[in-house]
Write an enzyme that holds these catalytic residues in place. Structure first.
Site, PDB file in Angstrom:
ATOM      1  N   ASP A 105       0.914  -1.211  -0.160  1.00 13.29           N
ATOM      2  CA  ASP A 105      -0.093   0.320  -0.249  1.00 13.29           C
ATOM      3  C   ASP A 105       0.788   2.005  -0.486  1.00 13.29           C
ATOM      4  O   ASP A 105       0.587   2.361  -0.273  1.00 13.29           O
ATOM      5  CB  ASP A 105      -1.178   0.091   0.785  1.00 13.29           C
ATOM      6  CG  ASP A 105      -2.217   0.834   0.794  1.00 13.29           C
ATOM      7  OD1 ASP A 105      -2.860   0.956   0.101  1.00 13.29           O
ATOM      8  OD2 ASP A 105      -3.686   0.642   1.643  1.00 13.29           O
TER       9      ASP A 105
ATOM     10  N   ASP B 129      -7.270   3.588  -6.289  1.00 11.79           N
ATOM     11  CA  ASP B 129      -6.612   3.568  -4.679  1.00 11.79           C
ATOM     12  C   ASP B 129      -8.103   3.080  -3.454  1.00 11.79           C
ATOM     13  O   ASP B 129      -7.786   2.092  -2.843  1.00 11.79           O
ATOM     14  CB  ASP B 129      -5.113   3.945  -4.599  1.00 11.79           C
ATOM     15  CG  ASP B 129      -4.294   3.481  -3.196  1.00 11.79           C
ATOM     16  OD1 ASP B 129      -4.063   2.727  -3.438  1.00 11.79           O
ATOM     17  OD2 ASP B 129      -4.767   4.507  -2.093  1.00 11.79           O
TER      18      ASP B 129
ATOM     19  N   ASP C 181       3.124   1.410  -3.541  1.00 12.58           N
ATOM     20  CA  ASP C 181       2.269   1.556  -4.890  1.00 12.58           C
ATOM     21  C   ASP C 181       2.285   2.836  -5.181  1.00 12.58           C
ATOM     22  O   ASP C 181       3.179   3.974  -6.443  1.00 12.58           O
ATOM     23  CB  ASP C 181       0.957   0.917  -4.903  1.00 12.58           C
ATOM     24  CG  ASP C 181      -0.327   1.500  -3.858  1.00 12.58           C
ATOM     25  OD1 ASP C 181       0.148   2.256  -3.011  1.00 12.58           O
ATOM     26  OD2 ASP C 181      -1.400   1.244  -4.096  1.00 12.58           O
TER      27      ASP C 181
ATOM     28  N   ASP D 145      -8.771  -0.308  -1.190  1.00 13.16           N
ATOM     29  CA  ASP D 145      -8.709  -0.089  -0.154  1.00 13.16           C
ATOM     30  C   ASP D 145     -10.180  -0.667   0.609  1.00 13.16           C
ATOM     31  O   ASP D 145      -9.962  -1.302   1.177  1.00 13.16           O
ATOM     32  CB  ASP D 145      -8.419   1.203   0.220  1.00 13.16           C
ATOM     33  CG  ASP D 145      -7.413   1.796   0.035  1.00 13.16           C
ATOM     34  OD1 ASP D 145      -6.383   0.590   0.038  1.00 13.16           O
ATOM     35  OD2 ASP D 145      -6.565   3.218   0.634  1.00 13.16           O
TER      36      ASP D 145
END
Ligand code: G3P
Length: 170
Positions: free
Chosen positions: A26, A47, A29, A51
């Site tokens: 996480d 993203d 990236d 999540d």
């Protein structure tokens, strides 16, 4: 997904390790996108969506593991572990939704609150690793709702200020 599967199979320690492991990616990236100059608004949207899937699958995995009996979470203040996981899931989604909704209404960046995603994931991971998964869920359930309220209050203070076009209205 792997962490969620570990919880379904009744392996909280492995679940905790996998959450920490996913946290590394996480962080990476965004760093890779920045280093390659490939930061885009869509990347941020994707993203956030990923999540939410990740959050949902972890808490759902805990609920499934507790209900199938492989994951032992003793009741806390008379409430079963699977239900605490449900409260934590609702709270986590509300924190993120409040931010997304407020930002679409004009708040610049609503990164406020005592339990943003990083904090929630750390609480969950260390709770699972230490054998206190039930208490970690209670903390996330309570703190995430407090965070949602903190964000609503911040959004109100930002969005209640009259905007430029409003001031100019006759
Ligand atoms: O702290 P949250 O819940 O708004 O989550 C942050 C987002 O996942 C960032 O994409």
């Amino acid at each position: 997904m792997a962490a969620g599967a570990a919880f379904v199979l009744g392996e909280p320690f492995e679940g905790g390790l996998l959450i920490l492991f996913s946290g590394v990616f996480d962080i990476l990236d965004g760093g890779v996108a920045r280093a390659k100059g490939r930061i885009t608004p869509f990347g941020g949207v994707l993203d956030s969506v990923c999540d939410r899937y990740s959050d949902g699958l972890m808490f759902l995995g805990i609920m499934a593991g507790a209900i199938n009996g492989r994951l032992v979470i003793p009741p806390i203040i008379g409430i079963d572990g699977w239900l605490w996981s449900g409260y934590a899931l609702i709270g986590s989604f509300l924190v993120s939704y409040t931010r997304a909704r407020a930002e679409s209404a004009g708040c610049r960046k609503l990164s406020v609150g005592i339990a943003e995603r990083t904090e929630r994931m750390l609480i969950l991971a260390f709770g699972a690793l230490s054998g206190f998964l039930g208490w970690a869920l209670v903390l996330i359930a309570v703190f995430s709702h407090i965070t949602m309220i903190q964000r609503v209050i911040r959004a109100k203070s930002i969005l209640s200020k009259p905007s430029e076009p409003d001031i100019q209205k006759p």
